[in-house]
Write an enzyme that holds these catalytic residues in place. Structure first.
Site, short mmCIF file in Angstrom:
data_model
loop_
_atom_site.label_atom_id
_atom_site.label_comp_id
_atom_site.label_asym_id
_atom_site.label_seq_id
_atom_site.Cartn_x
_atom_site.Cartn_y
_atom_site.Cartn_z
CG ASP A 116 -10.11 -39.05 -52.73
OD1 ASP A 116 -9.83 -40.28 -52.46
OD2 ASP A 116 -9.44 -38.25 -53.43
CG HIS A 141 -7.79 -36.36 -49.78
ND1 HIS A 141 -6.99 -36.40 -50.81
CD2 HIS A 141 -8.79 -35.75 -50.11
CE1 HIS A 141 -7.63 -36.31 -51.77
NE2 HIS A 141 -8.75 -35.74 -51.71
CG HIS A 155 -10.01 -31.27 -50.68
ND1 HIS A 155 -9.96 -30.58 -51.98
CD2 HIS A 155 -10.06 -32.60 -51.02
CE1 HIS A 155 -10.12 -31.52 -53.20
NE2 HIS A 155 -10.28 -32.74 -52.36
CG HIS A 169 -15.18 -37.88 -54.38
ND1 HIS A 169 -15.01 -38.10 -55.51
CD2 HIS A 169 -14.35 -37.03 -53.89
CE1 HIS A 169 -13.96 -37.59 -56.15
NE2 HIS A 169 -13.26 -36.66 -55.15
#
Length: 198
Positions: free
Chosen positions: A21, A72, A76, A166
């Site tokens: 991510d 995503h 964020h 991540h």
């Protein structure tokens, strides 16, 4: 496309799926791509639109290496309380950013930032993206040190787990190093690596 949040890797038995991510990140994502290529692993990269706009060449490398792309969100943000219309606008904006970097990109998945789904699974599914969750989050956003991340990966995987890691959102060198070290240890225990079951 189902609005159900999938958290399972493709195949049965000791199989696991890696997802990353918050990228792309020009330093750590490129190092990670080298690690994944060396270990012959295909993964899913959940991209933030603002990072895509800053580093489109890294997105092109991700696709060229055969990995899958996920949305995503643009910045964020926590979408828990957002209206479906606002979520749709954000997801469309993010997809457009990704397609400016890679015009023929197939964006198969969506993951809500922070796992704060709200109405986003239904919106993502309506836009042709499968909501993808996870079964194991190793907490690499802290970051706790490479040895600890390796331990969490080695000891935390369960059959069929989608793993949350991540490659963006800060210095992710520990995450890259942990993947490089954990994969041989997991393979020695007869774990296989696959894409998600959707």
């Amino acid at each position: 496309m189902s609005a159900d949040i999938v958290d399972t890797a493709r195949g049965g038995g000791r199989v696991v799926s890696f997802t990353f991510d918050d990228g792309p990140n020009p330093i750590d994502t490129l190092r990670l791509l080298t690690v994944l290529r060396r270990h012959r692993i295909a993964a899913v990269f959940f991209l933030c639109g603002e990072q895509v706009e800053a580093h489109p060449e890294v997105v092109r490398r991700i696709v060229a290496d055969g990995h899958r792309l996920g949305n995503h969100s643009m910045h964020h943000d926590d979408m828990t309380t957002w209206s479906p219309e606002r979520i749709e606008a954000d997801l469309r904006e993010t997809n457009e950013a990704i397609r400016r970097a890679v015009p023929q990109a197939r964006i198969r998945y969506f993951r809500a930032p922070y796992g704060a789904w709200g109405s986003s699974p239904e919106v993502a599914a309506a836009l042709g993206m499968q909501p993808l969750g996870w079964r194991l989050a190793v907490g690499d956003w802290e970051p706790p040190g490479t040895d600890e991340l390796v331990r969490r990966l080695r000891d935390g995987v369960t059959p069929g787990a989608v793993v949350l890691l991540h490659d963006g959102g800060g210095d992710r060198s520990q995450s890259v190093d942990a993947v490089d070290r954990a994969v041989p240890a997991l393979r020695a225990r007869r774990w296989r690596f696959a894409l998600p079951a959707c």
